[in-house]
Every structure is written in structure tokens, then in C-alpha cells.
Design a protein around this motif. Structure first.
Motif, mmCIF file in Angstrom:
data_model
loop_
_atom_site.group_PDB
_atom_site.id
_atom_site.type_symbol
_atom_site.label_atom_id
_atom_site.label_comp_id
_atom_site.label_asym_id
_atom_site.label_seq_id
_atom_site.Cartn_x
_atom_site.Cartn_y
_atom_site.Cartn_z
ATOM 1 N N MET A 91 9.479 4.394 -23.285
ATOM 2 C CA MET A 91 8.676 3.817 -22.210
ATOM 3 C C MET A 91 9.615 3.178 -21.206
ATOM 4 O O MET A 91 10.492 2.411 -21.573
ATOM 5 N N PHE A 92 9.403 3.506 -19.966
ATOM 6 C CA PHE A 92 10.142 2.909 -18.871
ATOM 7 C C PHE A 92 9.200 1.955 -18.158
ATOM 8 O O PHE A 92 8.110 2.351 -17.742
ATOM 9 N N VAL A 93 9.583 0.691 -18.020
ATOM 10 C CA VAL A 93 8.761 -0.285 -17.311
ATOM 11 C C VAL A 93 9.294 -0.366 -15.884
ATOM 12 O O VAL A 93 10.388 -0.874 -15.641
ATOM 13 N N LEU A 152 -1.092 -1.631 -17.063
ATOM 14 C CA LEU A 152 -0.075 -0.574 -16.975
ATOM 15 C C LEU A 152 -0.683 0.763 -16.580
ATOM 16 O O LEU A 152 -0.128 1.487 -15.748
ATOM 17 N N ARG A 153 -1.828 1.100 -17.154
ATOM 18 C CA ARG A 153 -2.471 2.377 -16.812
ATOM 19 C C ARG A 153 -2.992 2.371 -15.378
ATOM 20 O O ARG A 153 -2.992 3.400 -14.710
ATOM 21 N N ALA A 154 -3.440 1.205 -14.895
ATOM 22 C CA ALA A 154 -3.971 1.109 -13.530
ATOM 23 C C ALA A 154 -2.901 1.399 -12.483
ATOM 24 O O ALA A 154 -3.187 2.004 -11.452
ATOM 25 N N VAL A 202 7.343 12.271 -20.877
ATOM 26 C CA VAL A 202 8.514 13.049 -21.268
ATOM 27 C C VAL A 202 8.759 14.034 -20.133
ATOM 28 O O VAL A 202 7.896 14.872 -19.835
ATOM 29 N N ARG A 203 9.889 13.877 -19.465
ATOM 30 C CA ARG A 203 10.208 14.722 -18.311
ATOM 31 C C ARG A 203 9.088 14.694 -17.264
ATOM 32 O O ARG A 203 8.781 15.699 -16.637
ATOM 33 N N GLY A 204 8.464 13.552 -17.105
ATOM 34 C CA GLY A 204 7.425 13.398 -16.097
ATOM 35 C C GLY A 204 6.029 13.791 -16.526
ATOM 36 O O GLY A 204 5.078 13.634 -15.771
ATOM 37 N N LEU A 205 5.869 14.306 -17.747
ATOM 38 C CA LEU A 205 4.548 14.691 -18.246
ATOM 39 C C LEU A 205 4.060 13.674 -19.268
ATOM 40 O O LEU A 205 4.864 13.127 -20.039
ATOM 41 N N PRO A 206 2.759 13.422 -19.331
ATOM 42 C CA PRO A 206 2.232 12.569 -20.402
ATOM 43 C C PRO A 206 2.615 13.154 -21.761
ATOM 44 O O PRO A 206 2.656 14.387 -21.932
ATOM 45 N N ALA A 207 2.909 12.301 -22.720
ATOM 46 C CA ALA A 207 3.382 12.742 -24.039
ATOM 47 C C ALA A 207 2.449 13.767 -24.674
ATOM 48 O O ALA A 207 2.910 14.709 -25.334
ATOM 49 N N ASP A 219 5.495 15.588 -32.184
ATOM 50 C CA ASP A 219 4.988 14.534 -33.068
ATOM 51 C C ASP A 219 5.714 13.207 -32.837
ATOM 52 O O ASP A 219 5.102 12.142 -32.896
ATOM 53 N N VAL A 220 7.009 13.273 -32.577
ATOM 54 C CA VAL A 220 7.772 12.044 -32.318
ATOM 55 C C VAL A 220 7.265 11.361 -31.054
ATOM 56 O O VAL A 220 6.994 10.163 -31.043
ATOM 57 N N TRP A 221 7.120 12.133 -29.966
ATOM 58 C CA TRP A 221 6.663 11.537 -28.704
ATOM 59 C C TRP A 221 5.241 10.992 -28.816
ATOM 60 O O TRP A 221 4.929 9.941 -28.245
ATOM 61 N N LEU A 222 4.396 11.676 -29.566
ATOM 62 C CA LEU A 222 3.034 11.169 -29.770
ATOM 63 C C LEU A 222 3.035 9.897 -30.601
ATOM 64 O O LEU A 222 2.247 8.973 -30.344
ATOM 65 N N ALA A 223 3.922 9.808 -31.578
ATOM 66 C CA ALA A 223 4.024 8.590 -32.389
ATOM 67 C C ALA A 223 4.549 7.422 -31.544
ATOM 68 O O ALA A 223 4.060 6.290 -31.660
#
Length: 150
Positions: free
Chosen positions: A1-3, A85-87, A95-100, A114-118
């Protein structure tokens, strides 16, 4: 996660509005964008776009006029870090600009999905269980993490 700065500023602005005491059924002090920018050291022009996103997401209500400003639409204990954050940023994990949840792999890399989803799930658990009220009182979120909130 990048803030991002945008996410950080949005949370700081929401906390400042919540600290003013307004939200939900409680009538609190309206907070002007210029006051938020000054107190939180956020560029006003950047903050105005963030406030618009927060208003469109139903987290802030704005009042126009000389005595206008912003107030929360719900009490601080009903607005989570995840909501904010979602707003302003969309998906919590990319991941590379796409939602996990939209990333897929094949072959030897197939397990990465599975790792990115976790990772996404762990982040969502923390931010969706930490409210503005938790942060205002420096109380730990119900997740029970040992990480300090201040």
C-alpha cells in the motif's frame, strides 16, 4: 500500500473537521477550507479538490456563504479510515496500477494473486476497523494491532 499525499491530507482534514465536534446528528462548528489548509499545512488549492471528493463520497457536507464550511455527515465513530482512503484514492491496494482483485498471473507466478489479495485483505481489515473517533482519542482499533496510532 502506498499512502499518497492526497490520502494523508484527506485523513488529516477529516480529523480536523471531526475534532471541531460536528457530525451526524450533532451540530458542530463548521470548518472553513482555508482554516483546514492553514492548520494542517495543506496547500489550499490541493485541499479543495480533496474536500470535493469527500463531499461527493458522502463523508462531508458543505455549507456555502460567509459563515459556511464543512461538517461530517456522520459521527466520527461511524467513519473509517478505509472510507476516507477509498473516497480519495479508489482501491486500497494496487499492483502495477490495477486493483489487486483484477491482477492475474499464470505459470510459476500464479501464486502471486493470492499474496496480493491477502495483502489487500489485511490492509482492509485495519483501515475498515479504525474510525476517526479511534484516531482522535488515540485508541487502538478493534483489530488489536500493536502498532501505535499516534
Amino acid at each position: 500500500m502506498f499512502v499518497s499525499a492526497r490520502s494523508d491530507y484527506a485523513l488529516r482534514a477529516m480529523l480536523a473537521v471531526a475534532a471541531a465536534g460536528g457530525g451526524g446528528d450533532r451540530v458542530g462548528e463548521l470548518v472553513k477550507a482555508s482554516t483546514l489548509a492553514e492548520v494542517q499545512d495543506i496547500p489550499l488549492s490541493f485541499l479543495q479538490g480533496i474536500l470535493l471528493d469527500l463531499r461527493r463520497a458522502g463523508l462531508l457536507h458543505s455549507h456555502r456563504g460567509a459563515d459556511g464550511g464543512y461538517v461530517l455527515t456522520r459521527p466520527p465513530d461511524e467513519i473509517t479510515v478505509g472510507d476516507v482512503l477509498r473516497a480519495v484514492g479508489g482501491s486500497l491496494t494496487t499492483v502495477r496500477g490495477l486493483p489487486a482483485e483484477r491482477v492475474s498471473y499464470h505459470g510459476v507466478a500464479a501464486g502471486l494473486t493470492d499474496v496480493w489479495l491477502a495483502v489487500h485483505g489485511a490492509i482492509a481489515t485495519v483501515v475498515d476497523s479504525t474510525t476517526l473517533a479511534n484516531l482522535l482519542t488515540h485508541a487502538p482499533s478493534p483489530v488489536g494491532t500493536d502498532a501505535p496510532l499516534s
